[in-house]
Design a protein around this motif. Structure first.
Motif, PDB file in Angstrom:
ATOM      1  N   LEU A 188      -3.204   0.323  -3.574  1.00  0.00           N
ATOM      2  CA  LEU A 188      -2.716  -0.997  -3.210  1.00  0.00           C
ATOM      3  C   LEU A 188      -2.375  -1.727  -4.505  1.00  0.00           C
ATOM      4  N   ASP A 241     -11.051   2.738   7.692  1.00  0.00           N
ATOM      5  CA  ASP A 241      -9.715   2.917   7.122  1.00  0.00           C
ATOM      6  C   ASP A 241      -9.733   2.515   5.644  1.00  0.00           C
ATOM      7  N   THR A 242      -9.318   3.423   4.791  1.00  0.00           N
ATOM      8  CA  THR A 242      -9.395   3.212   3.352  1.00  0.00           C
ATOM      9  C   THR A 242      -8.537   2.036   2.893  1.00  0.00           C
ATOM     10  N   CYS A 243      -7.350   1.881   3.436  1.00  0.00           N
ATOM     11  CA  CYS A 243      -6.501   0.752   3.040  1.00  0.00           C
ATOM     12  C   CYS A 243      -7.081  -0.580   3.516  1.00  0.00           C
ATOM     13  N   THR A 247       0.876  -1.166   0.000  1.00  0.00           N
ATOM     14  CA  THR A 247       0.000   0.000   0.000  1.00  0.00           C
ATOM     15  C   THR A 247       0.919   1.224   0.000  1.00  0.00           C
ATOM     16  N   TYR A 248       0.487   2.264  -0.692  1.00  0.00           N
ATOM     17  CA  TYR A 248       1.314   3.466  -0.779  1.00  0.00           C
ATOM     18  C   TYR A 248       0.465   4.677  -1.126  1.00  0.00           C
ATOM     19  N   HIS A 249       1.093   5.847  -1.061  1.00  0.00           N
ATOM     20  CA  HIS A 249       0.411   7.090  -1.413  1.00  0.00           C
ATOM     21  C   HIS A 249       1.433   8.082  -1.958  1.00  0.00           C
ATOM     22  N   VAL A 267      -3.376  11.369   4.243  1.00  0.00           N
ATOM     23  CA  VAL A 267      -3.408  10.110   3.490  1.00  0.00           C
ATOM     24  C   VAL A 267      -4.463   9.143   4.004  1.00  0.00           C
ATOM     25  N   SER A 268      -5.238   9.550   4.989  1.00  0.00           N
ATOM     26  CA  SER A 268      -6.191   8.623   5.601  1.00  0.00           C
ATOM     27  C   SER A 268      -7.387   8.308   4.702  1.00  0.00           C
ATOM     28  N   ASP A 323      -7.259   8.234   1.143  1.00  0.00           N
ATOM     29  CA  ASP A 323      -6.850   7.688  -0.145  1.00  0.00           C
ATOM     30  C   ASP A 323      -5.898   6.529   0.094  1.00  0.00           C
ATOM     31  N   CYS A 324      -5.957   5.526  -0.756  1.00  0.00           N
ATOM     32  CA  CYS A 324      -5.051   4.394  -0.641  1.00  0.00           C
ATOM     33  C   CYS A 324      -4.851   3.785  -2.022  1.00  0.00           C
TER      34      CYS A 324
END
Length: 104
Positions: free
Chosen positions: A58, A84-86, A43-45, A52-53, A55-56
């Motif tokens: 993966l 949590d988006t991720c 997972t990254y941004h 960043v909470s 958008d995610c």
């Protein structure tokens, strides 16, 4: 692309971008390294993102690239804004990735 009314949106696509390419790109900040369906995933941004909470991104490794799950989940969304988006992304990937042939 999937849009949940008053909830998250996600686009799922295949790309020739590999996990090492994401790790090497200074424009991205890797948040988590994990395994989904027996495949490496991250997972990254965007490195410049300040919040960043919601958008995610993966990516799950496949031959020659990855399957990318790009999620947006603003806090103002009544159905999923507090989730949590991720975690949503990991749940979706956990359902999709097992459907990908092992040879892919």
């Amino acid at each position: 692309m999937w849009i949940q009314s008053d909830g998250y949106t996600v686009s799922i696509r295949t790309t020739n971008i590999t996990l090492p390419m994401v790790r090497a790109n200074a424009g991205f900040k890797v948040a988590e390294e994990l395994t989904i369906g027996g495949r490496a995933a991250i997972t990254y941004h965007d490195s410049d993102a300040t919040d960043v909470s919601h958008d995610c991104i993966l990516d799950v490794q496949i031959k020659g690239g990855s399957v990318e799950f790009n999620l947006n989940n603003p806090a103002s969304n009544r159905r999923t804004g507090s989730t949590d988006t991720c975690e949503i992304g990991k749940s979706l990937a956990g359902k999709v990735v097992p459907l990908i042939p092992a040879t892919a």
